[in-house]
Scaffold this motif. Structure first.
Motif, PDB file in Angstrom:
ATOM      1  N   CYS A 234      23.428  41.732  28.452  1.00 27.66           N
ATOM      2  CA  CYS A 234      24.782  42.285  28.503  1.00 27.66           C
ATOM      3  C   CYS A 234      25.619  41.516  29.529  1.00 27.66           C
ATOM      4  O   CYS A 234      25.141  41.194  30.626  1.00 27.66           O
ATOM      5  CB  CYS A 234      24.711  43.764  28.891  1.00 27.66           C
ATOM      6  N   VAL A 235      26.861  41.230  29.181  1.00 27.29           N
ATOM      7  CA  VAL A 235      27.725  40.453  30.090  1.00 27.29           C
ATOM      8  C   VAL A 235      28.719  41.343  30.833  1.00 27.29           C
ATOM      9  O   VAL A 235      29.542  40.837  31.601  1.00 27.29           O
ATOM     10  CB  VAL A 235      28.491  39.355  29.316  1.00 27.29           C
ATOM     11  N   HIS A 236      28.674  42.651  30.608  1.00 22.30           N
ATOM     12  CA  HIS A 236      29.548  43.565  31.338  1.00 22.30           C
ATOM     13  C   HIS A 236      29.027  43.771  32.761  1.00 22.30           C
ATOM     14  O   HIS A 236      27.815  43.819  32.987  1.00 22.30           O
ATOM     15  CB  HIS A 236      29.619  44.923  30.641  1.00 22.30           C
ATOM     16  N   HIS A 237      29.948  43.899  33.697  1.00 22.61           N
ATOM     17  CA  HIS A 237      29.588  44.165  35.085  1.00 22.61           C
ATOM     18  C   HIS A 237      30.441  45.323  35.610  1.00 22.61           C
ATOM     19  O   HIS A 237      31.655  45.360  35.375  1.00 22.61           O
ATOM     20  CB  HIS A 237      29.813  42.930  35.964  1.00 22.61           C
ATOM     21  N   LEU A 238      29.803  46.242  36.291  1.00 24.77           N
ATOM     22  CA  LEU A 238      30.546  47.358  36.857  1.00 24.77           C
ATOM     23  C   LEU A 238      31.228  46.955  38.158  1.00 24.77           C
ATOM     24  O   LEU A 238      30.732  46.088  38.896  1.00 24.77           O
ATOM     25  CB  LEU A 238      29.621  48.548  37.110  1.00 24.77           C
ATOM     26  N   GLN A 239      32.356  47.596  38.433  1.00 26.46           N
ATOM     27  CA  GLN A 239      33.124  47.334  39.641  1.00 26.46           C
ATOM     28  C   GLN A 239      33.478  48.648  40.313  1.00 26.46           C
ATOM     29  O   GLN A 239      33.534  49.697  39.658  1.00 26.46           O
ATOM     30  CB  GLN A 239      34.416  46.570  39.301  1.00 26.46           C
ATOM     31  N   VAL A 240      33.706  48.590  41.612  1.00 26.31           N
ATOM     32  CA  VAL A 240      34.167  49.779  42.326  1.00 26.31           C
ATOM     33  C   VAL A 240      35.557  50.135  41.805  1.00 26.31           C
ATOM     34  O   VAL A 240      36.396  49.270  41.590  1.00 26.31           O
ATOM     35  CB  VAL A 240      34.219  49.512  43.841  1.00 26.31           C
ATOM     36  N   PHE A 241      35.797  51.429  41.562  1.00 23.73           N
ATOM     37  CA  PHE A 241      37.082  51.879  41.009  1.00 23.73           C
ATOM     38  C   PHE A 241      37.886  52.635  42.060  1.00 23.73           C
ATOM     39  O   PHE A 241      37.367  53.507  42.748  1.00 23.73           O
ATOM     40  CB  PHE A 241      36.851  52.783  39.800  1.00 23.73           C
ATOM     41  N   TYR A 242      39.167  52.276  42.165  1.00 25.08           N
ATOM     42  CA  TYR A 242      40.086  52.979  43.042  1.00 25.08           C
ATOM     43  C   TYR A 242      41.033  53.806  42.175  1.00 25.08           C
ATOM     44  O   TYR A 242      41.538  53.323  41.166  1.00 25.08           O
ATOM     45  CB  TYR A 242      40.879  51.983  43.884  1.00 25.08           C
TER      46      TYR A 242
END
Length: 397
Positions: free
Chosen positions: A269-277
């Motif tokens: 999978c090429v999706h990456h999670l990021q911190v959300f503001y």
């Protein structure tokens, strides 16, 4: 040719495996993380006319390019770095090496990058990057084997964030030449040095864990999986959503178990999670009826709570299929053993023509490939002249 080890004592009396020597005295640098194995046979490389005429030199200090010869002083070093890519000789920390000599490549001293510091800022000046580019053009196994070992060892210490695909590309150069033993040794060495370098699953999980750590440091419980312009059926269900890591924030779905355990939706999978503001919006790719794409903002809460189904449009599905087909075609054309063998043989033909028929030789390998595939009059002429000298060109290459 026989390579042998010798052992010496540490100060505490224990034995330390030291450098590798060939029968003619070529020593492998002790700083190499992955050693060229023993015995190694057949490392005799015949110089081409182009090699003999190449007097270009690239100068490095602590793994970073600082000068080239000949130098065009009317332009910057970065603009003139093409000379470094083509250089036959390298002067690294005051020592000169001939990159067309397998024994010079074997004894190449790995630089101390910790004394430099420019690798990340100037990747294109990095010694590992330049040797990597060179390896991709080598199809004579006698020179390719030691050059690939050198490239990988430089990559491991350079400080540049090389990806698994970069290491795989180096290994594939050996596999394409059917040197599977050496590729296997390098693969094992890379994995021992850092398991995540060749295991994408480990790398993704490490990255995910770093995201969770950052979220904790910033005091937020939310992460987001951004939309990508092209996504598979499974990823489509999870992308474009904000997740609550602990499940305490009921405005958003709890982070799915599969992502929490692996860091991704599925292997590869090429999706990456990021911190959300919370003041950020989710950006989504939207296609019109003609397949044109634009980016729009969507409501984070509403979009995150949509049904977990494949909600891609016809255009999104078509785009993903085309991307997969393009990638598969590229792999079949560029990485198959058959295409590699043909390419290597075509290089041999072209270099023979350059040396023996310089008056009719095309300016580049690309030009020779085009005239061969189109069976042009000029190719027929070259083919006839080559046959008169005992060289029979293969139209199928």
């Amino acid at each position: 040719m026989v390579f042998s080890f010798f052992k010496k004592k540490r100060e505490d009396g224990s034995e330390l495996q030291s450098n590798v020597f060939s029968s003619n005295g070529a020593k492998q640098d002790i700083k190499s993380i992955i050693r060229l194995p023993i015995p190694v046979e057949g490392f005799s490389y015949k110089l081409s006319k182009k090699d003999i005429e190449n007097n270009k030199i690239a100068y490095f200090k602590n793994g970073s390019l600082y000068n080239v010869f000949p130098r065009n002083k009317s332009i910057s070093l970065d603009e003139d770095r093409g000379t470094a890519y083509e250089a036959r000789y390298i002067v690294s920390d005051g020592k000169k090496y001939d990159l067309c000599n397998p024994y010079d490549v074997i004894r190449f001293k790995i630089p101390d990058y910790s004394k430099g510091g420019n690798s990340f800022s100037y990747v294109t000046r990095d010694l590992s990057y330049i040797i990597m580019k060179r390896v991709k053009r080598i199809y004579q196994k006698e020179l390719c084997i030691p050059s690939t070992f050198l490239a990988v060892n430089l990559m491991l210490v350079s400080g540049v964030g090389w990806l698994s695909k970069d290491y795989e590309r180096m290994l594939s150069q050996l596999e394409r030449l059917e040197e599977y033993r050496y590729a296997s040794i390098l693969r094992e060495g890379i994995s021992k040095s850092n398991p995540s370098l060749l295991d994408g699953n480990i790398r993704v999980k490490n990255q995910f864990d770093s995201t969770l750590k950052l979220a904790k440091q910033l005091g937020t419980d939310l992460v987001v999986m951004p939309y990508l312009a092209s996504a598979c059926e499974e990823c489509a269900k999870y992308q474009g959503r904000v997740y609550s890591i602990t499940g305490k924030d009921k405005r958003f779905p709890k982070l799915p178990r599969v992502i929490n355990e692996t860091g991704c939706v599925h292997p590869g999978c090429v999706h990456h999670l990021q911190v959300f503001y919370e003041w950020e919006t989710i950006q989504k790719y939207v296609y019109d009826n003609e397949g044109n794409v634009q980016i729009v903002s969507v409501d984070a809460i509403e979009n995150s709570n949509r049904p977990f189904i494949d909600d891609r449009t016809v255009w999104e599905i078509e785009k993903y299929k085309k991307a997969q087909q393009k990638q598969l075609k590229k792999e079949n054309e560029l990485w198959s053993p058959e295409s590699t063998i043909k390419y290597a043989k075509r290089i041999v033909e072209f270099e023979w023509i350059e040396e023996n028929l310089p008056e009719v030789a095309p300016k580049s390998l690309g030009g020779y490939t085009r005239m061969k595939h189109s069976n042009s009059k000029n190719y027929q002429k070259i083919k006839q002249l080559a046959a008169q000298k005992g060289m029979y060109l293969d139209d199928a290459l």
